[in-house]
Design an enzyme around this catalytic site. Structure first.
Site, PDB file in Angstrom:
ATOM      1  N   HIS A  61       0.812  -1.191  -0.010  1.00 16.19           N
ATOM      2  CA  HIS A  61       0.017   0.035  -0.063  1.00 16.19           C
ATOM      3  C   HIS A  61       1.143   1.086  -0.148  1.00 16.19           C
ATOM      4  CE1 HIS A  61      -3.107   2.860   1.130  1.00 16.19           C
ATOM      5  NE2 HIS A  61      -4.091   1.816   0.771  1.00 16.19           N
ATOM      6  N   ARG A  63      -6.518   9.835  -0.332  1.00 20.44           N
ATOM      7  CA  ARG A  63      -6.205  10.548  -1.705  1.00 20.44           C
ATOM      8  C   ARG A  63      -7.546  10.676  -2.325  1.00 20.44           C
ATOM      9  NH1 ARG A  63      -3.179   6.294  -3.932  1.00 20.44           N
ATOM     10  NH2 ARG A  63      -3.443   5.153  -1.851  1.00 20.44           N
TER      11      ARG A  63
END
Lengths: 542, 478
Positions: free
Chosen positions: A232, A252
């Site tokens: 990740h 994000r």
């Protein structure tokens, strides 16, 4: 046989995350079902920690075909098309199941399910409950499970699967106090999740040790693509003991910027079209490159910044992130988060059919323990959908398994007992072996890989496997077995990484130049079955 | 880092014992990292639960220095004492949580798939973040003395009650699980890692629905009827405070400030002297007090017991009374009234507790008064208003000897004393033991309910802080 503690059921489910509970509540409709979990049911696994969301096609601007294509492209076309087709077409009904069972996901003003954009997807397809979607999903499933007749066995570790004439028919278990038991069943479902814990830095819970890969492998099941480990892009960097803790992709998704130490939004160099919302493999490599080339922070990360967003937006959409960082003295409303890649999801795993059938009779699998759904890289929001789609399918297939006469393979049980007894005469502590393994995997089998490093890792893991584990009390038994499971998983990841002589998905080989794209690659799955491993060659593409 | 851990091995037949460990951990290590270090470097057989490492699964709740925390979130400190939650113990830090889990209600969804609305979802959300760590169960004062199943159990009942998809009768179920046993002490909120406001958002709401269905306790119904009839929760037996004092009480000397005074039912009609003493203390500190005579009950007993139909009327009359008096600050000396005015009213004026106000304004230092005093934190002051330091500052200035006592509910709140007096007495008995341990001659507090109840359960003299201050001032004047 020294084992007195025995139980019997129609379906035995191993693992109590999203896939396990979903499978259990489905299997229950066919017959007596037991769910065993080495943690407290619902608390183990990574589902409860999942923050971002659940991908499902729910509106007309989106389509099942688009979800299929996004998943295939995101997965570097290594995915099993049938599994992806199944995932995309059934995810909508699985989220509807959750709603009918009481899920408290966010809704829009018109009372339809809210969705947000996630990396690598062309539509806002990710359903969510703030930034604790996995927790919500597990709570909903627990409300369903507690109202069912499924027998819940908490803090019971499965040491090995039992089989009779090639058919899996139960498991040897070990409880908190180290007492052995046997649970016999007509069918067994593995839903044990991934193995991020084989790495030093991981988002996974301490239960993410990959036991199901090892159980399946030892029982003769085929595994695929074990080298495909998703890092990740955004894990915590400080303080030391919190390294790797997940910073959700929703940060994000909600509009966060990634910046290097020079303050540049570096994604312009790597994926100018999708920027921060590119796929995880791309973003993780971008961050790793920035750090390797000297544009990282002093702790070896980059900045993830949401301070340009309205404060209220952060408070409502990212409350867990806000609180977690406040605990460490960082107010993300005013200052950026320091992030770096962290081992997150195993795309590879036990090979299954769309019916969740493994290559071994009467053994089924669902969720992260399986391979093929996500190919070489998983899209954010597809894991929770995976747990529900294939959890249900595994429950049905296992439930429909013919009832068989119970025959215990006493040799197998005796062998297990003897092996366990030998731990008392070992030499090395589990904790030390694990630490050495984690460091090796992190340093040599990370985002960027090459044959030299992989060979070093292979030797090191072999050495650890040859060290005999020592325990002082029966209560350490399961820990020792889990450590061996982890070493086996590490071994398979390395084998796969050596076998796959290309860069594809999350697997990047810096020592190999390739002339093909993901779509034209001559390679298919890597595969592993007891005593044999290899990589599929697609003859027509050679 | 040195820490002390409570160890327990059921196989030895010996009671739990404290063991000191010295382990090496990194900077900013959490308690969980310390536990890991003990297991990995000293004793591989050490038992404790852990899983997500990020405050999301609730596995690792333990007590650190007496207070429940998540080991994975709490920063470890030198000298920490680590114990299991106060639940039946299995081994070391592992407790038996199965009986608690068995009480958590599940959804009984019909098959008609009722749709849920955004508004309903938003109402459920604050009750949904529970990670089942059971810190609230561990620290609830009502559980050990009654059949009460505990805060998170009530949270789940209300979560289901709010959901149109659920078909169960959660009101009857909640009553069956001890709905009226909660003293609204808010300890569960204090220890909750997710800060879920169970008393306000679940218990009082469930009680309100029970009330609508006529299922309130008889004593609570009688109390509500009294308030509706007289505007007071206490029957008039002698001339009340409001009947005895002037509309404006002028201070001695220079006027430093002016406040409105909210007396509350107990101080108005049952324990009147401390309120009169408080007026004297204010006078001696240069504070002019305006006492609107049309003020009435704040409504706290109605809100806590769920019989809140008459509440809007009370709120309006009280706010009007103080607005008419033209004050911008209203002072309370009752923790319950103060908490209610601060949290359940939307007042156009500021509400302050007397201890808070005296410390803020600066107070005349009294002469020390003989005796050993301990302080009982009223829940509605400590957790309802976040006030703990100020009463201690006052006490330190006036008490010859002041001994600390950890905070714990005395059992008088939440309608428990009127509705379930035996339970209130049982909680009080535990508190009485704690008082005894301090060796104090007197208990000091700032809540008339605590004052009244503590005196009953301890037999010790209980002094209001104003009374003690006044004694100090009088001694000074002699």
């Amino acid at each position: 046989m020294g084992i007195e503690n025995t139980k019997d059921c129609h379906v035995l489910v191993i693992g109590s995350g999203g896939a396990g509970i979903r499978a259990a509540v489905e299997a229950e409709t066919f017959g007596e079902t037991i769910i065993v979990s080495k943690t407290i049911t619902g608390k183990g696994g990574c589902t409860v920690m999942a923050e971002g969301g659940f991908n499902a096609v729910l509106n007309e601007e989106d389509s099942i075909q688009t979800h299929f294509e996004d998943t295939m492209r995101g997965g570097a076309f290594l995915n099993d098309e049938l599994l992806v087709q199944t995932l995309a077409s059934e995810a909508p009904n699985r989220i509807r199941d959750l709603f009918s069972w009481g899920a408290v996901f966010d809704l829009k003003e018109d009372n339809t399910i809210a969705q947000r954009p996630f990396g690598g997807q062309r539509c806002a397809r990710t359903c969510y409950a703030g930034d604790h979607t996995g927790h919500e999903l597990v709570m909903t499933l627990l409300e369903k499970l507690r109202g069912s007749t499924v027998e819940i066995e908490n803090e019971v570790t499965v040491l090995d699967l039992l089989s009779d004439d090639g058919k899996v028919n139960g498991a040897i278990t070990c409880d908190r106090e180290g007492e052995l038991g046997v649970i016999t069943a007509d069918a067994v479902i593995l839903a044990t999740g991934g193995a991020g814990q084989v790495y030093d830095t991981t988002t996974n819970s301490t239960a993410g040790t990959g036991d199901g890969y090892a159980l399946g492998y030892r029982a003769g099941a085929q595994l695929i693509d074990m080298e495909q480990v998703q890092f990740h892009p955004t894990g915590a960097v400080t303080p030391y003991d919190s390294r790797g803790r997940l910073i959700t992709e929703a940060v994000r998704g909600e509009g966060g910027f990634l910046k290097n130490a020079l303050g540049e939004r570096f994604m312009t160099k790597y994926d100018p079209a999708r920027m921060e919302l590119s796929t995880r493999d791309v973003v993780a490599r971008a961050i790793a490159t920035e750090v390797l080339e000297g544009r990282g922070t002093e702790h070896g990360g980059v900045w993830l910044d949401v301070s340009h967003l309205p404060r209220e937006h952060i408070e409502i959409r990212l409350p867990i992130m806000l609180n977690q960082f406040l605990q460490f003295g960082v107010d993300i409303r005013n200052e950026p988060m320091e992030v770096a890649p962290t081992a997150h999801h195993f795309m590879g795993g036990i090979k299954i059919t769309p019916e969740a059938q493994t290559t071994v009779s009467h053994l089924y699998a669902a969720g992260e323990v399986t391979g093929g759904v996500h190919g070489g890289n998983r899209l954010g929001g597809n894991a929770l959908a995976d747990t529900q789609v294939f959890g249900k399918r595994a429950g049905i297939a296992a439930g429909k398994t013919e009832r068989t006469e119970r025959r215990l393979d006493m040799d197998q049980i005796r062998a297990a007992e003897n092996k366990l007894a030998s731990y008392y005469e070992g030499t090395a502590k589990s904790a030390d072996i694990r630490r050495a393994m984690k460091t090796t995997m992190w340093n040599n089998v990370g985002i960027y890989r090459n044959e030299l490093d992989l060979k070093v890792a292979e030797r090191e893991i072999k050495k650890l496997q040859n060290t005999r584990l020592l325990i002082a009390s029966p209560r350490e038994l399961s820990d020792a077995v889990i450590t061996e499971n982890m070493l086996l998983v590490a071994q398979l990841v390395i084998e796969g990484a050596l076998l796959r002589r290309e860069s594809r998905g999350a697997h990047t080989r810096t020592d190999i130049k390739q002339s093909w794209t993901n779509e034209t690659s001559p390679f298919g799955h890597t595969f592993f079955v007891k005593g044999k491993s290899g990589i599929e060659i697609l003859e027509d593409r050679l | 880092m040195k820490v002390t851990i409570s160890r327990f091995d059921p196989d030895t037949g010996e009671p739990p014992k404290f063991v000191e460990y010295d382990v090496s951990v990194k900077k900013a290590a959490r308690v969980l990292n310390v536990l890991d270090a003990v297991r990995d470097t000293i004793d591989p057989g050490f038992a404790y639960r852990h899983c997500c490492r990020g405050g999301q699964c609730g596995s690792c709740a333990v007590r650190v220095n007496g207070e429940p925390v998540l080991a994975c979130m709490q920063e470890a400190r030198e000298g920490d004492v680590i114990e299991p939650l106060e639940l039946p113990r299995i081994r070391d830090l592992v407790t038996d949580i199965a009986p608690v889990m068995a009480q958590i209600a599940w959804m009984n969804s019909g098959c008609d798939c009722t749709q849920v609305t955004q508004q309903e979802i938003e109402e459920i959300k604050p009750l949904r973040e529970c990670i089942e760590c059971y810190s609230c169960i561990s620290s609830c004062p009502a559980i050990s003395v009654s059949d009460y199943k505990g805060p998170t159990i009530m949270r789940q009942e209300q979560r289901l009650n709010l959901d149109p998809r659920d078909k169960g009768d959660r009101i009857l179920e909640a009553i069956d699980k001890g709905l009226f046993s909660c003293t609204t002490c808010h300890k569960c909120v204090e220890v909750c890692p997710k800060e879920i406001e169970t008393p306000r958002k679940a218990i009082e709401k469930l009680r309100a629905e029970a009330a609508k269905r006529g299922l309130s306790l008889p004593a609570h119904k009688a109390l509500a009827a009294l308030i509706e009839k007289t505007g007071r929760s206490v029957e008039r037996k002698e001339p009340t405070f409001l009947e005895r004092v002037a509309d404006v009480i002028e201070p001695e000397g220079e006027v430093r400030a002016t406040v409105g005074f909210f007396v509350g039912c107990m101080f108005n009609g049952r324990v009147i002297q401390p309120a009169l003493d408080a007026m004297e203390v204010l006078r001696k500190n240069g504070i002019r007090v305006i006492v609107p005579k049309d003020q009435i009950c704040c409504g706290s007993p109605l809100i806590r017991t769920g019989l809140s139909g008459f509440l809007p009327e009370l709120q309006k009359r009280n706010i009007d009374a103080f607005v008419k008096a033209g004050v911008d600050t209203v002072l309370t000396i009752c923790a319950g009234c103060g908490s209610t005015l601060k949290n359940d009213y939307d007042t156009p004026f500021r509400v302050v507790d007397i201890t808070e106000y005296l410390c803020e304004l600066g107070f005349k230092i009294p002469e020390k008064v003989e005796g050993t005093y301990t302080y009982h934190d009223p829940c509605h002051l400590l957790r309802g208003q976040g006030i703990s330091e100020q009463p201690r500052i006052l006490l330190d200035s006036v008490a010859e000897k002041f001994v600390e006592m950890p905070a714990r509910c005395c059992g008088a709140g939440g309608g428990v004393k009127s509705g379930l007096p035996e339970q209130a007495a049982a909680i009080g008995a535990i508190r009485a033991e704690m008082v005894k341990e301090t060796g104090a001659d007197y208990i000091v507090t700032v809540c008339p309910f605590c004052e009244f109840h503590l005196h009953q359960v301890t037999g010790l003299p209980v002094k209001n802080i104003a009374t003690l201050m006044l004694e100090g001032y009088r001694k000074q004047e002699k």
